[in-house]
Write a protein that holds these residues in place. Structure first.
Motif, PDB file in Angstrom:
ATOM      1  N   SER A   1      19.880 -20.543  51.107  1.00  0.00           N
ATOM      2  CA  SER A   1      20.850 -21.391  50.409  1.00  0.00           C
ATOM      3  C   SER A   1      20.242 -22.681  49.866  1.00  0.00           C
ATOM      4  CB  SER A   1      21.986 -21.786  51.358  1.00  0.00           C
ATOM      5  OG  SER A   1      22.599 -20.637  51.884  1.00  0.00           O
ATOM      6  N   TYR A   2      18.983 -22.936  50.184  1.00  0.00           N
ATOM      7  CA  TYR A   2      18.327 -24.168  49.727  1.00  0.00           C
ATOM      8  C   TYR A   2      16.951 -23.842  49.165  1.00  0.00           C
ATOM      9  CZ  TYR A   2      21.993 -26.275  52.535  1.00  0.00           C
ATOM     10  OH  TYR A   2      23.219 -26.619  53.040  1.00  0.00           O
ATOM     11  N   ASP A   3      16.464 -24.749  48.330  1.00  0.00           N
ATOM     12  CA  ASP A   3      15.057 -24.707  47.912  1.00  0.00           C
ATOM     13  C   ASP A   3      14.307 -25.689  48.803  1.00  0.00           C
ATOM     14  OD1 ASP A   3      15.730 -22.913  45.965  1.00  0.00           O
ATOM     15  OD2 ASP A   3      15.665 -24.366  44.312  1.00  0.00           O
ATOM     16  N   TRP A   4      13.253 -25.206  49.460  1.00  0.00           N
ATOM     17  CA  TRP A   4      12.544 -25.995  50.467  1.00  0.00           C
ATOM     18  C   TRP A   4      11.220 -26.501  49.923  1.00  0.00           C
ATOM     19  CZ3 TRP A   4      14.910 -26.665  55.235  1.00  0.00           C
ATOM     20  CH2 TRP A   4      16.033 -25.871  55.471  1.00  0.00           C
ATOM     21  N   TYR A   5      11.013 -27.794  50.076  1.00  0.00           N
ATOM     22  CA  TYR A   5       9.739 -28.424  49.723  1.00  0.00           C
ATOM     23  C   TYR A   5       9.143 -28.896  51.033  1.00  0.00           C
ATOM     24  CZ  TYR A   5      11.801 -28.479  45.055  1.00  0.00           C
ATOM     25  OH  TYR A   5      12.373 -28.118  43.861  1.00  0.00           O
ATOM     26  N   ILE A   6       8.089 -28.216  51.493  1.00  0.00           N
ATOM     27  CA  ILE A   6       7.623 -28.422  52.863  1.00  0.00           C
ATOM     28  C   ILE A   6       6.155 -28.853  52.871  1.00  0.00           C
ATOM     29  CG2 ILE A   6       7.298 -27.307  55.113  1.00  0.00           C
ATOM     30  CD1 ILE A   6       9.722 -25.607  54.578  1.00  0.00           C
ATOM     31  N   PHE A   7       5.921 -30.045  53.423  1.00  0.00           N
ATOM     32  CA  PHE A   7       4.571 -30.637  53.501  1.00  0.00           C
ATOM     33  C   PHE A   7       4.265 -30.958  54.967  1.00  0.00           C
ATOM     34  CE2 PHE A   7       3.379 -31.170  49.090  1.00  0.00           C
ATOM     35  CZ  PHE A   7       4.589 -30.962  48.452  1.00  0.00           C
ATOM     36  N   PRO A   8       3.487 -30.107  55.633  1.00  0.00           N
ATOM     37  CA  PRO A   8       3.261 -30.307  57.074  1.00  0.00           C
ATOM     38  C   PRO A   8       2.396 -31.518  57.418  1.00  0.00           C
ATOM     39  CG  PRO A   8       2.666 -28.045  56.413  1.00  0.00           C
ATOM     40  CD  PRO A   8       2.907 -28.827  55.158  1.00  0.00           C
ATOM     41  N   VAL A   9       1.471 -31.921  56.535  1.00  0.00           N
ATOM     42  CA  VAL A   9       0.525 -33.004  56.884  1.00  0.00           C
ATOM     43  C   VAL A   9       0.431 -34.021  55.742  1.00  0.00           C
ATOM     44  CG1 VAL A   9      -1.766 -33.575  57.766  1.00  0.00           C
ATOM     45  CG2 VAL A   9      -0.821 -31.300  58.233  1.00  0.00           C
ATOM     46  N   PHE A  10       1.241 -35.072  55.841  1.00  0.00           N
ATOM     47  CA  PHE A  10       1.229 -36.127  54.813  1.00  0.00           C
ATOM     48  C   PHE A  10      -0.025 -36.999  54.893  1.00  0.00           C
ATOM     49  CE2 PHE A  10       5.178 -37.799  52.456  1.00  0.00           C
ATOM     50  CZ  PHE A  10       5.647 -36.538  52.163  1.00  0.00           C
ATOM     51  N   ASN A  11      -0.669 -37.022  56.053  1.00  0.00           N
ATOM     52  CA  ASN A  11      -1.808 -37.940  56.269  1.00  0.00           C
ATOM     53  C   ASN A  11      -3.018 -37.127  56.728  1.00  0.00           C
ATOM     54  OD1 ASN A  11      -3.582 -39.960  57.125  1.00  0.00           O
ATOM     55  ND2 ASN A  11      -2.214 -40.785  58.716  1.00  0.00           N
ATOM     56  N   PRO A  12      -3.614 -36.350  55.809  1.00  0.00           N
ATOM     57  CA  PRO A  12      -4.681 -35.430  56.220  1.00  0.00           C
ATOM     58  C   PRO A  12      -5.938 -36.123  56.741  1.00  0.00           C
ATOM     59  CG  PRO A  12      -4.368 -35.349  53.821  1.00  0.00           C
ATOM     60  CD  PRO A  12      -3.254 -36.177  54.388  1.00  0.00           C
ATOM     61  N   ASP A  13      -6.317 -37.283  56.183  1.00  0.00           N
ATOM     62  CA  ASP A  13      -7.516 -37.976  56.687  1.00  0.00           C
ATOM     63  C   ASP A  13      -7.307 -38.399  58.145  1.00  0.00           C
ATOM     64  OD1 ASP A  13      -8.353 -37.762  54.060  1.00  0.00           O
ATOM     65  OD2 ASP A  13      -8.287 -39.927  53.646  1.00  0.00           O
ATOM     66  N   GLY A  14      -6.170 -38.992  58.397  1.00  0.00           N
ATOM     67  CA  GLY A  14      -5.869 -39.424  59.761  1.00  0.00           C
ATOM     68  C   GLY A  14      -5.783 -38.242  60.714  1.00  0.00           C
ATOM     69  N   TYR A  15      -5.170 -37.168  60.260  1.00  0.00           N
ATOM     70  CA  TYR A  15      -5.019 -35.985  61.118  1.00  0.00           C
ATOM     71  C   TYR A  15      -6.388 -35.433  61.509  1.00  0.00           C
ATOM     72  CZ  TYR A  15      -3.117 -31.543  62.809  1.00  0.00           C
ATOM     73  OH  TYR A  15      -2.775 -30.463  63.591  1.00  0.00           O
ATOM     74  N   GLU A  16      -7.300 -35.315  60.538  1.00  0.00           N
ATOM     75  CA  GLU A  16      -8.647 -34.842  60.872  1.00  0.00           C
ATOM     76  C   GLU A  16      -9.354 -35.815  61.817  1.00  0.00           C
ATOM     77  OE1 GLU A  16      -8.570 -31.618  60.546  1.00  0.00           O
ATOM     78  OE2 GLU A  16     -10.675 -31.703  59.994  1.00  0.00           O
ATOM     79  N   TYR A  17      -9.169 -37.099  61.581  1.00  0.00           N
ATOM     80  CA  TYR A  17      -9.807 -38.107  62.440  1.00  0.00           C
ATOM     81  C   TYR A  17      -9.337 -37.984  63.899  1.00  0.00           C
ATOM     82  CZ  TYR A  17     -11.915 -42.661  63.497  1.00  0.00           C
ATOM     83  OH  TYR A  17     -12.681 -43.678  64.010  1.00  0.00           O
ATOM     84  N   THR A  18      -8.060 -37.622  64.084  1.00  0.00           N
ATOM     85  CA  THR A  18      -7.581 -37.436  65.470  1.00  0.00           C
ATOM     86  C   THR A  18      -8.217 -36.213  66.125  1.00  0.00           C
ATOM     87  OG1 THR A  18      -5.628 -36.125  64.820  1.00  0.00           O
ATOM     88  CG2 THR A  18      -5.332 -38.525  65.061  1.00  0.00           C
ATOM     89  N   HIS A  19      -8.677 -35.268  65.305  1.00  0.00           N
ATOM     90  CA  HIS A  19      -9.347 -34.091  65.872  1.00  0.00           C
ATOM     91  C   HIS A  19     -10.825 -34.345  66.131  1.00  0.00           C
ATOM     92  CE1 HIS A  19      -6.275 -30.859  65.699  1.00  0.00           C
ATOM     93  NE2 HIS A  19      -5.742 -31.640  64.774  1.00  0.00           N
ATOM     94  N   THR A  20     -11.456 -35.187  65.292  1.00  0.00           N
ATOM     95  CA  THR A  20     -12.911 -35.349  65.415  1.00  0.00           C
ATOM     96  C   THR A  20     -13.303 -36.561  66.254  1.00  0.00           C
ATOM     97  OG1 THR A  20     -12.996 -36.709  63.420  1.00  0.00           O
ATOM     98  CG2 THR A  20     -13.372 -34.332  63.139  1.00  0.00           C
ATOM     99  N   THR A  21     -12.523 -37.627  66.229  1.00  0.00           N
ATOM    100  CA  THR A  21     -13.045 -38.916  66.691  1.00  0.00           C
ATOM    101  C   THR A  21     -12.116 -39.665  67.636  1.00  0.00           C
ATOM    102  OG1 THR A  21     -14.105 -39.051  64.518  1.00  0.00           O
ATOM    103  CG2 THR A  21     -14.159 -41.040  65.875  1.00  0.00           C
TER     104      THR A  21
END
Ligand code: 0X9
Ligand code: ZN
Length: 301
Positions: free
Chosen positions: A94-114
């Motif tokens: 019933s809706y059109d979905w606009y879905i963005f799981p990771v708005f802050n990709p640099d920060g997200y990777e940094y939490t995984h690496t550092t």
């Protein structure tokens, strides 16, 4: 294969989004909504079963360390495509979905690496410090309260509104589709809250009473599965002043009627380091709450 038994790196999430597009090309379209300071894409999808449905925009992962957010957002996307529950199917279609799981990709990777507890973006901002708070950088009552002007602060508002590549590019994308959007939902953690705008003052949005009622209905549905308790309310009333948030900009600029921010599990026992064993339960109860939310929103018109 992708799963919800663990938290995934950015590339794993992006490859999974690509695989959805490849497997369901009629209904899932890829979107590059924006980009990051370090040059990563902010990737999302548009899920649509019927052209011209009202749009729901789902924002995940604006704060890097809040790993449950991308995990829940990807789970919900998967269910919108594959679930055979009739209420989920009805909502999905019933809706059109606009879905963005990771708005802050640099920060997200940094939490995984550092640094697992990094919150902000990763632009050098001065004094040897990095990043602005991407949920303090949007151009609506920018830097009025609940922010810092110190580039080393966790809640640094940025040099000016939309000084961050992530917020600037995503805001341009949102502007390009805003006339199609009837709801904007942001996912954060933690505290188990369902927040109604605004964050800059205790001013209530025009349909506050409806949003409060829909919100209560929604968290009541959330609690049914495992007894998880949420609270609903105005940001300033139930947490703190925080200006320049994405939801506030969307609401204040375009008057999108159904706007909420979730603070997902838990209430502090594990906080940002929520065990992966809680991804699926958190996602299931959150999906229950969304089904109730949009059923109720449709009734109230
Ligand atoms: O402070 C925040 O940005 C959010 N809490 S968190 O612990 N996840 O950082 C609250 C968001 C408030 N939302 C808006 N002001 N729109
Ligand atoms: Zn957050």
């Amino acid at each position: 294969a992708f799963d919800w038994l663990g938290y995934h790196r950015l590339n794993t999430i992006y490859n999974w989004l690509d695989s959805l597009v490849a497997q369901h090309p009629e209904i899932v379209k890829p979107i590059i909504g924006g980009s990051s300071y370090e040059g990563r894409r902010i990737k999302g999808v548009r899920l649509s079963y019927k052209e011209g449905n009202p749009g729901i925009f789902i924002e995940g992962g604006i704060h890097a360390r809040e790993w449950i957010s991308p995990a829940v957002v990807t789970y919900i996307l998967n269910e919108l495509i594959l679930s055979d529950d009739s209420r989920v199917r009805y909502m999905a279609e019933s809706y059109d979905w606009y879905i963005f799981p990771v708005f802050n990709p640099d920060g997200y990777e940094y939490t995984h690496t550092t640094n697992r507890l990094w919150r902000k973006t990763r632009r050098p901002t001065g004094r040897g410090c990095y990043g602005a708070d991407p949920n303090r950088n949007w151009n609506f009552h920018w830097a009025e309260g609940g922010v810092s002007r110190n580039p080393c602060s966790e809640i640094y508002a940025g040099d000016r509104p939309f000084s961050e590549t992530e917020t600037r590019t995503m805001s341009q994308y949102i502007d390009s589709i805003q006339s199609k959007i009837f709801s904007y939902i942001a996912f954060h953690s933690y505290s188990q809250l369902l927040l109604i705008p605004y964050g800059h003052s205790n001013e209530r949005v025009s349909n506050y009473d409806d949003l409060f009622q829909i919100g209560n209905y929604s968290i009541n549905a959330l609690s049914k599965r495992y007894g998880t308790r949420y609270k609903v309310g105005n940001i300033v009333d139930i947490i703190y002043v925080a200006s320049g948030g994405s939801m506030d900009w969307v609401r204040g600029t375009y008057n999108i009627p159904v706007t909420y921010t979730y603070e997902l599990r838990d209430k502090g026992r594990y906080g940002f380091i929520l065990p992966a064993s809680q991804i699926i339960p958190t996602a299931k109860e959150t999906l229950d709450s969304l089904v109730a939310m949009f059923e109720q929103a449709a009734k109230l018109g």
